[in-house]
Design an enzyme around this catalytic site. Structure first.
Site, PDB file in Angstrom:
ATOM      1  CG  HIS A 169      -2.202   0.779   1.022  1.00 41.24           C
ATOM      2  ND1 HIS A 169      -2.235   2.018   0.439  1.00 41.24           N
ATOM      3  CD2 HIS A 169      -3.489   0.493   1.364  1.00 41.24           C
ATOM      4  CE1 HIS A 169      -3.487   2.465   0.426  1.00 41.24           C
ATOM      5  NE2 HIS A 169      -4.258   1.559   0.965  1.00 41.24           N
ATOM      6  CD  GLU A 387     -12.332  -0.505 -23.499  1.00 42.93           C
ATOM      7  OE1 GLU A 387     -12.375  -1.671 -23.926  1.00 42.93           O
ATOM      8  OE2 GLU A 387     -13.332   0.125 -23.141  1.00 42.93           O
TER       9      GLU A 387
END
Length: 445
Positions: A169, A387
Site C-alpha cells: 500500500h 479499457e
C-alpha cells in the site's frame, strides 16, 4: 465465511503455475532513494486486487501474456519505485523505497475451471487470493528483499482470465492505482511511455512535515504507537463471522429520504456510512455505556483539500482518516439525518490546516487511526472502467481479509448505480444483531 442465504464458496480453483519470472525496468535506471510521507509510513501492508476479464477471441492467452509482460517492463520506467524494495533509513528509522530495479514478479497460471464455475464474483471468496499468489509475503524473507508489486495472469478453460495485482500500500492509494491501471492499459495497447494518459508525479515531499511540526487541532481519531515498524494489519479471523450484505440503489435512495430534513448533505456515501454506523451501535452488547462517544472512520482524498493542491497525478497515498463522532445513544436511537450530518462533518473537517496538523502529528507520535468502525470504500474507485486492449474487466475486487470493525464497500456488477455490497466481520452474536438491524432499519417503500 458463510451462513444462511450465502452462496457456497469454491475452495479449490484447480490452479497450475505455468511460469514465474522477475521483470526489471529496461533499460536499467539510476538507483535512488524515495521519500515516503507520514501517510505512507502507516500503510506497510499488501493489497491484492483481482480483475476478471471475459474471453476475447482476438486475444488468446499467448497474446495477453506478451502484451502485459511488455507493458509491465515499460511501465517500470516512469514507476521505477515499483521495482524497488522497502528499507529503513538510518537517521530516524523511517521507511523509504530503495529504487534499486530489483524487479516485480510476473506469474502465468491456468485453471481447469471455467470462469463461471468459480462462483459469484461479487461475493468475496478467500480462495481468490490464489489468483494473486505472486504477491504473497514470503516467510523468512527480509523486508528489504520483498517485492513491492507483482502480477499474475490466470487463464480459465473458457478463455476468460483474471489479472491479479499485489502491491504494498505504500506504493499507491486508490486514485493513483487507477491512474497506474490506465497507463498500463495504454502501454498494453501499444502506446508510448512519453505519451502516457496520466504521467505519475512521484515527489512525495509535498506531504512532508512542516518544520517545526505544528499540531493545531486535537486528534481523537488517532492513537500513538512506538514505532512505524510495529504498524501492521493482520487478519483476525478466529472468532469472527463474515457476511456480505447488500444495499440496492432503491435502498440508498430511501436512506437519503430518511435523512431529511436534518441533513443537507445526504450523499450516497454519507447515508450508507451512517446506516452502517447506526447498525454497529445497536448491535453492541446491551450493557454498553450509551453516553460513550462513538467514532466512525473513513478515508478522504486530500489532493484538492490542501494548499496548494496536489497535482491530480500525485502518485502515493494522499488520503487521511476522517471521523464522525456522537454518543452511542445518538447514533443508535437519534434522528438518522443527524447521524448523516456527523458523518459529513468528517470530510468537511479535512481542510488544509487540519490535514497538515495530522501529518505533523504523525512525526511527533507515529500513530494509527482508532474508532468503533472503519469504512474502507472500493465502491467508486472505478477500476472496472479502465479499457484494456482485450476489453474492460467484468468485475474488479480486492482479495478480502475481513477484520473486526473494518467494513469494506464493494461495487455491484454493472456499476455504482446498481447499489453497493458491504462486507462485515464481527463476533457471531454481534453479527446476528448487526444483520438484523441492517435490513430492519431500511425504510420500506
Amino acid at each position: 465465511m458463510g451462513g444462511q442465504g450465502d452462496p457456497p464458496l469454491l475452495q479449490d480453483l484447480k490452479l497450475t503455475i505455468l511460469s514465474s519470472s522477475v521483470l526489471h525496468p529496461s533499460p536499467p535506471l539510476e538507483r535512488r532513494s524515495m521519500f515516503l510521507s507520514n501517510i505512507d509510513q502507516v500503510l506497510n501492508f499488501t493489497v491484492e486486487t483481482i480483475h476478471f476479464f471475459a474471453a476475447n477471441p482476438e486475444f488468446q492467452s499467448e497474446i495477453v501474456v506478451e502484451r502485459l509482460r511488455s507493458a509491465v517492463e515499460r511501465v517500470l520506467l516512469p514507476y521505477d519505485f515499483l521495482a524497488g524494495r522497502l528499507r529503513l533509513e538510518d537517521e530516524e528509522g523511517r521507511l523509504e523505497i530503495d529504487c534499486n530495479s530489483a524487479g516485480v514478479e510476473f506469474l502465468v497460471a491456468e485453471s481447469k475451471l471455467k470462469l463461471d464455475e468459480i462462483g459469484e464474483l461479487e461475493y468475496p471468496n478467500p480462495a481468490f487470493r490464489h489468483l494473486a499468489a505472486a504477491g504473497a509475503v514470503k516467510e523468512g524473507v527480509k523486508m528489504e528483499d520483498q517485492p513491492l508489486c507483482s502480477f499474475q495472469l490466470t487463464f480459465f478453460k473458457c478463455g476468460g482470465f483474471a489479472l491479479g495485482i499485489s502491491n504494498n500500500h505504500v506504493t499507491f492509494d486508490g486514485m493513483s492505482f487507477k491512474n497506474f491501471l490506465q497507463n498500463l492499459a495504454y502501454l498494453a495497447a501499444g502506446g508510448h511511455n512519453n505519451t502516457l494518459p496520466t504521467p505519475p508525479f512521484t515527489n512525495r515531499h509535498l506531504l512532508s512535515t512542516r518544520c517545526p511540526p505544528r499540531v493545531t487541532f486535537p486528534h481523537p481519531e488517532l492513537f500513538e504507537t512506538p514505532s512505524y515498524a510495529m504498524l501492521e494489519l493482520s487478519p483476525c479471523t478466529a472468532t469472527l463471522n463474515f457476511k456480505l450484505l447488500r444495499l440496492s440503489a432503491a435502498d440508498i435512495s430511501s436512506l437519503k429520504l430518511l435523512s431529511q430534513p436534518h441533513s443537507t448533505r445526504p450523499t450516497s456515501f454519507n447515508v450508507v456510512v451512517a446506516h452502517l454506523w447506526r447498525c454497529k451501535s445497536l448491535s453492541l452488547s446491551p450493557d454498553q455505556d450509551l453516553k460513550r462517544t462513538s467514532m466512525v472512520l473513513y478515508a478522504v482524498d486530500i489532493r484538492k483539500k490542501i494548499s496548494p493542491p496536489l497535482p491530480p497525478e500525485y502518485t502515493g497515498n494522499a488520503v487521511l482518516t476522517a471521523y464522525g463522532a456522537a454518543s452511542v445513544e445518538e447514533v443508535g436511537k437519534g434522528e438518522f439525518g443527524k447521524v448523516v450530518e456527523a458523518v459529513a462533518k468528517g470530510a468537511e473537517r479535512m481542510e488544509n490546516e487540519y490535514a497538515r496538523s495530522v501529518i505533523d502529528w504523525g512525526t511527533l507520535h507515529r500513530g494509527f487511526p482508532k474508532g468503533d468502525m472503519f469504512v474502507s470504500s472500493w465502491w467508486k474507485l472505478g477500476f472496472a472502467d479502465v479499457e484494456f486492449p482485450w476489453g474492460k474487466a467484468v468485475y474488479v475486487c480486492p482479495v478480502a481479509h475481513p477484520r473486526k470493525d473494518i467494513v469494506l464497500l464493494f461495487p455491484s456488477i454493472g456499476g455504482v448505480d446498481k447499489g453497493v455490497n458491504v462486507l462485515v466481520a464481527l463476533p457471531k452474536e454481534d453479527m446476528d444483531r448487526f444483520e438484523e438491524y441492517f435490513y430492519k432499519l431500511l425504510p420500506t417503500a
